[in-house]
Design a protein around this motif. Structure first.
Motif, PDB file in Angstrom:
ATOM      1  N   MET A   1     -10.199   3.986  -6.871  1.00 27.24           N
ATOM      2  CA  MET A   1      -9.581   5.276  -7.158  1.00 27.24           C
ATOM      3  C   MET A   1      -8.549   5.099  -8.277  1.00 27.24           C
ATOM      4  SD  MET A   1      -9.288   6.912  -3.391  1.00 27.24           S
ATOM      5  CE  MET A   1      -9.119   8.540  -4.115  1.00 27.24           C
ATOM      6  N   SER A   2      -8.967   5.322  -9.491  1.00 30.11           N
ATOM      7  CA  SER A   2      -8.087   5.080 -10.635  1.00 30.11           C
ATOM      8  C   SER A   2      -6.899   6.031 -10.681  1.00 30.11           C
ATOM      9  CB  SER A   2      -8.881   5.183 -11.939  1.00 30.11           C
ATOM     10  OG  SER A   2      -9.429   6.483 -12.082  1.00 30.11           O
ATOM     11  N   ASP A   3      -6.970   7.165  -9.984  1.00 30.00           N
ATOM     12  CA  ASP A   3      -5.879   8.136 -10.026  1.00 30.00           C
ATOM     13  C   ASP A   3      -4.848   7.920  -8.920  1.00 30.00           C
ATOM     14  OD1 ASP A   3      -7.865   8.852  -8.216  1.00 30.00           O
ATOM     15  OD2 ASP A   3      -7.453  10.985  -8.365  1.00 30.00           O
ATOM     16  N   LEU A   4      -5.010   6.894  -8.082  1.00 31.20           N
ATOM     17  CA  LEU A   4      -4.056   6.600  -7.016  1.00 31.20           C
ATOM     18  C   LEU A   4      -3.471   5.210  -7.195  1.00 31.20           C
ATOM     19  CD1 LEU A   4      -5.871   7.887  -3.808  1.00 31.20           C
ATOM     20  CD2 LEU A   4      -4.115   9.028  -5.135  1.00 31.20           C
ATOM     21  N   GLN A   5      -2.256   5.060  -6.689  1.00 35.23           N
ATOM     22  CA  GLN A   5      -1.593   3.757  -6.707  1.00 35.23           C
ATOM     23  C   GLN A   5      -0.615   3.699  -5.547  1.00 35.23           C
ATOM     24  OE1 GLN A   5       0.290   3.744 -10.531  1.00 35.23           O
ATOM     25  NE2 GLN A   5       2.005   4.970  -9.867  1.00 35.23           N
TER      26      GLN A   5
END
Length: 66
Positions: A25-29
């Motif tokens: 999930m590139s939009d979460l961190q």
């Protein structure tokens, strides 16, 4: 999602939880100020190392999007 355990993924069409690996999930961190557990040792109660945390799993069914 080749190479991942298919049992982690629910059916989003029927509202079942959908568990997704954070690295997919590139939009979460990990939130600022919270520890990123990836790379940490996994140890028994007797301090024996039994593994290493490779990734975190997110239940996207519990998320609210703004």
């Amino acid at each position: 999602m080749a190479g991942r355990d298919a049992s982690l993924h629910g059916d989003a069409r029927n509202g079942a939880p959908r568990l997704v690996h954070l690295d997919e999930m590139s939009d979460l961190q990990v939130a600022d100020g919270d520890p990123d557990l990836r790379g940490w040792d996994v140890r028994t109660a007797h301090d024996e190392k039994v593994g290493t945390v490779k990734d975190l799993v997110v239940d996207t069914g519990l998320m609210t999007w703004c």
